[in-house]
Scaffold this motif. Structure first.
Motif, short mmCIF file in Angstrom:
data_model
loop_
_atom_site.label_atom_id
_atom_site.label_comp_id
_atom_site.label_asym_id
_atom_site.label_seq_id
_atom_site.Cartn_x
_atom_site.Cartn_y
_atom_site.Cartn_z
N ASP A 72 45.23 -5.36 36.51
CA ASP A 72 45.23 -4.30 35.22
C ASP A 72 43.87 -4.46 34.47
N ALA A 73 43.44 -5.52 34.19
CA ALA A 73 42.27 -5.87 33.53
C ALA A 73 40.94 -5.18 34.12
N VAL A 74 40.90 -5.23 35.37
CA VAL A 74 39.75 -4.60 36.16
C VAL A 74 39.84 -3.22 36.17
N VAL A 75 41.03 -2.79 36.64
CA VAL A 75 41.41 -1.16 36.73
C VAL A 75 41.50 -0.56 35.66
N GLY A 76 41.71 -1.28 34.42
CA GLY A 76 41.74 -0.70 32.99
C GLY A 76 40.20 -0.27 32.59
N LEU A 77 39.31 -1.27 33.28
CA LEU A 77 37.75 -0.90 32.76
C LEU A 77 37.14 -0.26 34.18
N ARG A 78 37.57 -0.24 35.38
CA ARG A 78 36.99 0.59 36.41
C ARG A 78 38.26 1.20 36.97
N PRO A 79 38.40 2.36 36.59
CA PRO A 79 39.86 3.03 37.06
C PRO A 79 39.55 3.63 37.99
N ARG A 80 39.59 2.88 39.20
CA ARG A 80 39.55 3.63 40.43
C ARG A 80 41.07 3.70 40.95
N TYR A 81 42.11 2.83 40.45
CA TYR A 81 43.28 2.94 41.15
C TYR A 81 44.29 2.76 39.76
N GLU A 82 45.43 3.46 40.08
CA GLU A 82 46.48 3.44 38.97
C GLU A 82 46.92 1.97 38.63
N PRO A 83 47.01 1.66 37.54
CA PRO A 83 47.31 0.22 36.90
C PRO A 83 48.63 -0.08 37.15
N TYR A 84 48.97 -1.40 37.19
CA TYR A 84 50.37 -1.78 37.22
C TYR A 84 51.09 -1.38 35.72
N ARG A 85 50.47 -1.73 34.90
CA ARG A 85 51.01 -1.39 33.53
C ARG A 85 49.95 -0.80 32.66
N ARG A 86 50.27 -0.06 31.64
CA ARG A 86 49.36 0.38 30.85
C ARG A 86 49.26 -0.47 29.61
N HIS A 87 47.82 -0.75 29.12
CA HIS A 87 47.87 -1.64 28.01
C HIS A 87 46.91 -0.84 26.73
N GLY A 88 47.21 0.31 26.40
CA GLY A 88 46.38 0.97 25.38
C GLY A 88 44.80 1.29 25.83
N HIS A 89 44.07 1.68 24.93
CA HIS A 89 42.75 2.08 25.15
C HIS A 89 41.84 0.66 25.67
N ALA A 90 41.32 1.00 26.92
CA ALA A 90 40.37 -0.05 27.08
C ALA A 90 38.90 0.29 26.74
N PRO A 91 38.23 -0.94 26.26
CA PRO A 91 36.93 -0.68 25.59
C PRO A 91 35.84 -0.35 26.44
N ARG A 92 35.30 0.96 26.16
CA ARG A 92 34.14 1.51 27.36
C ARG A 92 33.07 0.57 27.25
N GLY A 93 32.58 0.45 28.43
CA GLY A 93 31.27 -0.25 28.70
C GLY A 93 31.62 -1.97 28.97
N ALA A 94 33.15 -2.21 28.54
CA ALA A 94 33.27 -3.84 28.65
C ALA A 94 33.04 -4.32 30.10
N SER A 95 32.87 -5.62 30.12
CA SER A 95 32.72 -6.31 31.42
C SER A 95 33.84 -6.53 32.05
#
Length: 421
Positions: A72-95
């Motif tokens: 979820d941490a990775v796909v929240g920032l690199r959204p190629r796949y549907e997340p397991y759970r959603r965690h609000g807004h992911a910071p743009r440009g984060a590592s």
């Protein structure tokens, strides 16, 4: 079929494979370190196996938590796949590299606090590969947020509940087995809420064979002849296969998965997906397996053979001195945990990377022994046989376990880890 070799010196050079999902580019900035996912898989396996408060089935479950957070941490920032759970807004440009490391670290320090020092060192090593700056700070914060969300979600999931094995001893019912006669390990695991499946009963295996049935009679005769510590029916090749699959399946499978990630050159999102799909499916299959063990409470071959005079089956003969090739684990027979883990993990892997697995497994019980499998079916067949030849399972417990693992993995693949549209 598998090929067997003894590892001497360096590992043979792997055949190059076409990367999965070739042609689909991941975000170019910031530059990510794809190996961070495999690195934290290794950290997690080492941490969990070193936790003396946990046993292997628990480790399988907790690794699912680790990879759920990393995914979820990775796909929240690199959204190629549907997340397991959603965690609000992911910071743009984060590592995403920093987020993956921080997520894995937070899960592990929460559930295995004994290893805090080693975990902090592993986190520092991962973060040293990420340039200092806003992207790094934002990635750390996001990874920790994802992990905290998942920890909160699992707060009352049934872990460590006061569940006991209470079935009275009777023909066909499991009881503690020699030589240690230990009580059932972690019976509460069968009451834990799954991560992916709708419930622990969703893929409930059919009832095991009745003690007077033809199937039970065949299973009994086979394991009695082939699984004895002093068997003259089991060949040297069969004994070698049995011993190869007699160690720690948790360590064995995850080492093979790390090898897969490296061979295939997976990017960070694809790697996070592969490890999450396998680890989370396997976590669920451990829960479903333990439910079956707790509900069915089926006796082990050592008990069945030594007490065959009580089973009401005239075709079975007791041997009070019979012992298996290895010590019987302290939980019921039906269904086989080693088989469900192998079936679920390999089937989940097939759904992610395709049917040609090119899978290399190393035994944790026989030093230096390595086997290579081109596909999952031949591996799963070997494990079914191996657990019989070890003398610790009836065949039906193995084949039902294989079906359970495959059915669960097939269902998970239809409902989770899908590409984003």
């Amino acid at each position: 079929m598998s090929t067997v070799r003894r590892r001497v010196g360096a590992t043979a050079t792997a055949v190059a494979l076409v990367p999965v999902f070739a042609g689909v580019a991941e975000a170019a900035a910031p530059v990510e370190t794809a190996s961070v996912v495999a690195d934290w898989n290794a950290v997690a396996v080492s941490t969990l196996t070193g936790d003396t408060a946990k046993v292997v089935p628990e480790n399988v479950m907790y690794l699912g938590f680790v990879h759920a957070a990393i995914y979820d941490a990775v796909v929240g920032l690199r959204p190629r796949y549907e997340p397991y759970r959603r965690h609000g807004h992911a910071p743009r440009g984060a590592s995403a590299t920093a987020a993956a490391a921080a997520a894995g670290h937070k899960i592990l320090e929460t559930y295995s606090p004994y290893a805090q020092g080693a975990l902090d060192q592993a986190l520092a090593a991962s973060l040293a590969k990420v340039p200092d700056g806003a992207a790094k700070r934002a990635g750390i914060a996001y990874g920790e947020r994802v992990a905290r969300d998942l920890i909160a979600e699992r707060a009352h999931d049934g872990r460590n509940a006061p569940v006991q094995f209470t079935r009275a001893q009777a023909p066909g019912v499991w009881r503690p087995t020699p030589p240690a006669n230990l009580p059932m390990a972690v019976p509460w695991l069968g009451r834990v809420k799954p991560l992916l499946a709708r419930s622990a009963a969703q893929f409930e295996p059919p009832a095991p064979p009745a003690l007077t049935s033809r199937r039970y009679t065949r299973d009994f005769a086979e394991v009695k002849a082939m699984g004895s510590a002093t068997s003259t029916a089991r060949t040297a090749v069969q004994t070698a296969t049995a011993r190869f699959f007699s160690g720690n399946v948790f360590v064995q499978v995850n080492a093979a998965l790390r090898d897969q990630a490296a061979k295939r050159g997976l990017g960070i999102a694809d790697s996070a997906r592969m490890f999450a799909a396998t680890a989370m499916t396997t976590a669920d299959v451990a829960i479903l397996t333990w439910r079956s063990k707790l509900v069915r409470a089926y006796w082990r071959p050592i008990t069945a053979i030594q007490l065959a005079g009580t089973d009401g089956n005239p075709a079975t003969t007791a041997d009070p001195a019979w012992t298996p090739l290895i010590v019987t684990p302290n939980y019921p027979d039906y269904v086989s945990g080693y088989n469900t883990v192998i079936a679920a993990s390999t089937r989940a892997l097939e759904h992610v990377v395709g049917p040609r697995l090119d899978l290399t497994l190393t035994s944790t019980a026989v030093p230096g022994e390595v086997r290579h499998y081109r596909g999952g079916a031949s591996l799963r067949a070997d494990v079914v046989d191996a657990r019989i030849w070890l003398g610790i399972h009836f065949r039906t417990a193995d084949t039902a376990a294989r079906t359970l693992g495959i059915d669960l993995a097939d269902w998970v693949a239809r409902h989770y880890f899908q590409p984003r549209r």
